[in-house]
Design an enzyme around this catalytic site. Sequence first.
Site, PDB file in Angstrom:
ATOM      1  N   ASN A  76      -3.133   5.917   5.865  1.00 57.20           N
ATOM      2  CA  ASN A  76      -2.338   5.015   6.622  1.00 57.20           C
ATOM      3  C   ASN A  76      -0.963   5.243   6.377  1.00 57.20           C
ATOM      4  O   ASN A  76      -0.011   4.697   7.036  1.00 57.20           O
ATOM      5  CB  ASN A  76      -2.637   3.375   6.312  1.00 57.20           C
ATOM      6  N   LYS A  83       0.847  -0.941   0.058  1.00 56.01           N
ATOM      7  CA  LYS A  83       0.150   0.103  -0.071  1.00 56.01           C
ATOM      8  C   LYS A  83       0.820   1.119  -0.221  1.00 56.01           C
ATOM      9  O   LYS A  83       0.621   2.198  -0.832  1.00 56.01           O
ATOM     10  CB  LYS A  83      -0.807   0.105   1.192  1.00 56.01           C
ATOM     11  N   HIS A  92      -4.418  -9.652  10.476  1.00 57.99           N
ATOM     12  CA  HIS A  92      -5.246  -9.044  11.287  1.00 57.99           C
ATOM     13  C   HIS A  92      -6.628  -9.681  11.795  1.00 57.99           C
ATOM     14  O   HIS A  92      -7.712  -9.248  11.820  1.00 57.99           O
ATOM     15  CB  HIS A  92      -5.866  -7.513  10.683  1.00 57.99           C
TER      16      HIS A  92
END
Length: 252
Positions: free
Chosen positions: A145, A122, A190
């Site tokens: 982020n 990302k 996650h």
Amino acid sequence: MAGRFEGRNVLVAGAGVSGRSAAEALLAAGATVTVTDASADRLVALASLQAQGAELVAGLVEPPAGTDLVVTSPGWRPDAPLLAAAVAAGVEVIGEVELAWRLDQEKEVPARWLAVTGTNGKTTTVSMLESILRAAGVDVVACGNVGLPVVDAVRAGHEVLAVELSSFQLHWSDSVAAFAAVVLNLAADHLDWHGSLDAYGDAKAKVYAGNSVAVANADDEWSTRLSAGPSAARKLSTLSTIAMTAPVLAPV
């Protein structure tokens, strides 16, 4: 004309970087703001917000009476007592990214959002987007982020936002509709937060909601599947990993 947050009672859950930015933006928008965090020491660092009128309260486990909205930091799980209590009381809970989107939509000319998510790559991708567009003379900034809170990028007035979005941020975003979006890939990650790989994928898929252009990674099964889901965009561009990286890495 009054904005949608003017006069509203908003609780900001979390006194980290995104929480501070959310509180500052809400105060500027005319909201009455309370900030809470489990750490009293972290709240001490927000003394400047208190001087602007925010109330700082450590360790809240339910929203104060009269709370209209809760803006949570992305790391807070949905089952956190404060957030669960807010939902049970019928109080809407959103994240800083969703707040940024709503503030942006109040502008005469909102920014164009290019949203990037995925388990890996990302930051590299949004940094590439920022560099490519700046080289083309576009007023763009990488945010989300990657480090800069999206609400700060919106308030700065940039024309284009290259937005890195984690699954946590996407979970708390309900109306964000980026101009273009991509899920780079998906792998088990996650799962303690989301509960399952499918739930993790559902959070990632929200990046495609309402876009004009969806980009998928043809080399990743999850990416192609999510891009074709119920929130798929009007136009689908499918690129292989090699096709996406080779032009950038080739010598000039």
